[in-house]
Write a protein that holds these residues in place. Sequence first.
Motif, short mmCIF file in Angstrom:
data_model
loop_
_atom_site.label_atom_id
_atom_site.label_comp_id
_atom_site.label_asym_id
_atom_site.label_seq_id
_atom_site.Cartn_x
_atom_site.Cartn_y
_atom_site.Cartn_z
N ALA A 290 0.83 -1.21 0.00
CA ALA A 290 0.00 0.00 0.00
C ALA A 290 0.86 1.25 0.00
O ALA A 290 1.80 1.39 0.79
CB ALA A 290 -0.92 -0.01 1.22
N GLY A 291 0.56 2.16 -0.91
CA GLY A 291 1.26 3.43 -0.98
C GLY A 291 2.62 3.37 -1.61
O GLY A 291 3.34 4.38 -1.63
N ARG A 292 3.00 2.21 -2.16
CA ARG A 292 4.32 2.07 -2.77
C ARG A 292 4.20 1.71 -4.25
O ARG A 292 3.20 1.17 -4.70
CB ARG A 292 5.12 0.97 -2.05
CG ARG A 292 5.41 1.25 -0.59
CD ARG A 292 6.11 2.57 -0.40
NE ARG A 292 6.55 2.75 0.98
CZ ARG A 292 6.77 3.94 1.52
NH1 ARG A 292 6.58 5.05 0.80
NH2 ARG A 292 7.17 4.05 2.78
N LYS A 293 5.28 1.99 -4.98
CA LYS A 293 5.33 1.65 -6.40
C LYS A 293 5.87 0.24 -6.58
O LYS A 293 6.76 -0.19 -5.85
CB LYS A 293 6.21 2.64 -7.15
CG LYS A 293 5.64 4.06 -7.20
CD LYS A 293 6.59 5.00 -7.91
CE LYS A 293 6.02 6.42 -7.93
NZ LYS A 293 6.96 7.39 -8.56
N CYS A 294 5.33 -0.44 -7.58
CA CYS A 294 5.83 -1.74 -7.99
C CYS A 294 6.20 -1.65 -9.46
O CYS A 294 5.36 -1.31 -10.30
CB CYS A 294 4.78 -2.84 -7.77
SG CYS A 294 5.32 -4.48 -8.32
N PHE A 295 7.45 -1.94 -9.78
CA PHE A 295 7.96 -1.80 -11.14
C PHE A 295 7.96 -3.17 -11.82
O PHE A 295 8.41 -4.17 -11.25
CB PHE A 295 9.37 -1.22 -11.12
CG PHE A 295 9.45 0.14 -10.50
CD1 PHE A 295 9.21 1.28 -11.26
CD2 PHE A 295 9.72 0.29 -9.15
CE1 PHE A 295 9.26 2.54 -10.69
CE2 PHE A 295 9.77 1.55 -8.56
CZ PHE A 295 9.54 2.68 -9.33
N THR A 296 7.47 -3.20 -13.04
CA THR A 296 7.43 -4.46 -13.79
C THR A 296 7.58 -4.19 -15.27
O THR A 296 7.49 -3.04 -15.74
CB THR A 296 6.11 -5.20 -13.51
OG1 THR A 296 6.21 -6.54 -13.99
CG2 THR A 296 4.93 -4.53 -14.21
N LEU A 297 7.83 -5.24 -16.02
CA LEU A 297 7.91 -5.16 -17.48
C LEU A 297 6.53 -5.44 -18.05
O LEU A 297 5.85 -6.37 -17.59
CB LEU A 297 8.92 -6.18 -18.02
CG LEU A 297 10.34 -6.06 -17.48
CD1 LEU A 297 11.15 -7.27 -17.92
CD2 LEU A 297 10.99 -4.77 -17.96
N ARG A 298 6.13 -4.69 -19.02
CA ARG A 298 4.82 -4.93 -19.64
C ARG A 298 4.88 -6.25 -20.42
O ARG A 298 5.65 -6.41 -21.35
CB ARG A 298 4.44 -3.79 -20.56
CG ARG A 298 3.01 -3.89 -21.10
CD ARG A 298 2.60 -2.58 -21.75
NE ARG A 298 2.57 -1.51 -20.76
CZ ARG A 298 2.54 -0.20 -21.07
NH1 ARG A 298 2.58 0.16 -22.35
NH2 ARG A 298 2.51 0.71 -20.12
N ALA A 299 4.06 -7.19 -19.99
CA ALA A 299 4.06 -8.51 -20.61
C ALA A 299 3.49 -8.45 -22.01
O ALA A 299 2.54 -7.72 -22.29
CB ALA A 299 3.24 -9.48 -19.76
N GLU A 300 4.10 -9.23 -22.90
CA GLU A 300 3.64 -9.30 -24.28
C GLU A 300 3.38 -10.76 -24.63
O GLU A 300 3.52 -11.65 -23.80
CB GLU A 300 4.69 -8.68 -25.21
CG GLU A 300 4.97 -7.21 -24.89
CD GLU A 300 6.10 -6.64 -25.74
OE1 GLU A 300 6.83 -7.44 -26.38
OE2 GLU A 300 6.27 -5.41 -25.75
N GLY A 301 3.00 -11.01 -25.85
CA GLY A 301 2.76 -12.38 -26.27
C GLY A 301 1.34 -12.83 -26.02
O GLY A 301 0.44 -12.03 -25.70
N GLU A 302 1.12 -14.13 -26.13
CA GLU A 302 -0.22 -14.71 -26.10
C GLU A 302 -0.97 -14.40 -24.81
O GLU A 302 -2.15 -14.07 -24.83
CB GLU A 302 -0.12 -16.22 -26.30
CG GLU A 302 -1.46 -16.93 -26.37
CD GLU A 302 -1.32 -18.42 -26.62
OE1 GLU A 302 -2.32 -19.13 -26.51
OE2 GLU A 302 -0.20 -18.86 -26.95
N ASP A 303 -0.29 -14.51 -23.66
CA ASP A 303 -0.94 -14.28 -22.37
C ASP A 303 -0.67 -12.89 -21.82
O ASP A 303 -1.01 -12.60 -20.66
CB ASP A 303 -0.47 -15.32 -21.35
CG ASP A 303 -0.93 -16.72 -21.70
OD1 ASP A 303 -2.03 -16.84 -22.24
OD2 ASP A 303 -0.19 -17.68 -21.41
N GLY A 304 -0.07 -12.01 -22.64
CA GLY A 304 0.36 -10.71 -22.13
C GLY A 304 -0.77 -9.86 -21.58
O GLY A 304 -0.66 -9.30 -20.48
N ASP A 305 -1.85 -9.74 -22.32
CA ASP A 305 -2.95 -8.87 -21.89
C ASP A 305 -3.57 -9.36 -20.58
O ASP A 305 -3.83 -8.57 -19.67
CB ASP A 305 -4.04 -8.80 -22.98
CG ASP A 305 -3.58 -8.01 -24.20
OD1 ASP A 305 -2.57 -7.28 -24.08
OD2 ASP A 305 -4.21 -8.15 -25.26
N GLU A 306 -3.81 -10.66 -20.49
CA GLU A 306 -4.42 -11.21 -19.28
C GLU A 306 -3.45 -11.12 -18.10
O GLU A 306 -3.86 -10.83 -16.96
CB GLU A 306 -4.85 -12.66 -19.50
CG GLU A 306 -5.49 -13.33 -18.30
CD GLU A 306 -6.76 -12.65 -17.83
OE1 GLU A 306 -7.18 -12.93 -16.70
OE2 GLU A 306 -7.34 -11.84 -18.59
#
Length: 570
Positions: A290-306
């Motif tokens: 809560a109140g903090r940032k979480c950094f991640t890579l935007r997923a791509e490929g077949e399951d990326g959107d989900e």
Amino acid sequence: MASCLTSIRSSRVVRLPRLTPFLNRSAIHHSLESLLFKRSQSSVKMADRTYESALRHLDSIQSNRHVTSLFTAPPPSSSSSKPTAQDLNAQAIPEMLQWLSRAGLTPASLAAAGLRCVHVAGTKGKGSVCAYVTSILLSPPAASAAGRVGTYTSPHLVTVRERIQLDGRPISRPLFARYFFEVWDALTASARAEAAASGQRIPEEELRGPASKPFYFRFLTILAFHAFLREGVRSAVVECGIGGEYDSTNVLPADAVTAAVVTRLGIDHVGMLGATLPEIAWHKAGVCKAGRKCFTLRAEGEDGDETMRVLRQRAAEKNALLVEVDSAELEGWDRERVTAGSLDGDFQKSNQALALLAASEHLRVLAEEAAAANPASPHLRANEEPPLLQVLGTRFASGLRSARLRGRCETLRDGDVTWFVDGAHTAESLAETAGWFAQKYEGLPSNPKLVLLFNQQERDVAKLLRGLHEGIEKRLGRVTFSCAVFTRNELLPAAVGEPERDLSVQRTAADVMEKGAHGVKTIVTDNVGDAVEKIKAIQRDEGVEVVVLATGSLHLVGALLRTLEPDGEL
């Protein structure tokens, strides 16, 4: 004794009692191993509080492999009453909080002591991100604000002290032993007090022994937190073991976390985390605070959107802000200009980006806290948003360049034998290893004899081996290995009287290699020491330069490093 053992076995994985969970956390371990422990080491004397004694005690407690095996589904014909992964997961954090309390710690005490952590989850690249963040926080632009830096990672390759680092170096033997026994004694005392309060009469050797201790990873997690507090660590980089939501490290409260990271996702630990990327993402996003940032890579490929939908939903549920790094942002960052000499492999670019953003956010939060504590100081100010990667990369270039991580895309030279070593052990990570090795091969000045050293004891060895070989062949356009050596992970040959080791996995791998790469010579061994000798014999007998790719398992890599560097400090 027989009836006692039967009773304990039947209750091995039952929900633990509130006051005495240590009594049935391990069955055979609690009864048989405590007898061995009683003979050799349960009555710990002050004179025996050595590093070697600490290692013996650590080896006596329940292994991580036993715990993860509980998540393996029983055969369809089995009538096992084994609890479900959901049941086991639901117990994880409450149990860890109890163990933490028995050691004299609480989540609130971690935060109150001033410990501030970057919490890293993910499937691929966790270790690299931790190495980069640690190195950045130790670099001149960050060191004064970051204070003393601690790092907790897993697994280790050569010595368990690698898991707990102080200012970028494994904790010393004396400090490990001192803090180990402080935690061990605290857990023993708590077990004794709980037994007395509940009126149970438990032999003293059992209270002092492994039965009153958590399993391996939990114990080391508690030990790391204890060491960090005792050593005055201000900034800590903490890597999840498996998953995130139910991982032992996730007892960290929001007040003790400055930033979270979810690295690249892949299919692994299916029994515990699920068989799809969205399912795995749910667990990994458990580090959001809560109140903090979480950094991640935007997923791509077949399951990326989900996958991204799950990550965003989980962040929203936890009132955290998910910061997504997309491929366009990575492509626009000229990291080569500032990171020469850093961890090898083109895929490290995304790990560097996540580390830069997380380290920058960590420093921002520290500055924010300092400003709140000293509102009159005009020099303490926190930037609201992190600068662009290009700016961060330049600012912390020295930190990126000095990051090191043993056993990951590492090159070692031993006379006329060159070892390209990488602990990749999933299909996705081995694909990256294939690209890295092919790139290295293309840069070699001569045409050496190529040898593969490989093992994967737990996963589908045939599938992983085919993927690795096809990935290299696709890049180089030809079959590359003249010899492939398949070994178990044991360091040395079996001792006299020891049962013959099962080599079925290694023989399967050899068969796959022979069918997929015509003309390749295969060798099967039951230990890494013999495997290394056979490879060196090729160089001696043929008088040629030999290049080896050693991959498939971190356990294999650890044994290889101990073989190649026998004088290294354990």
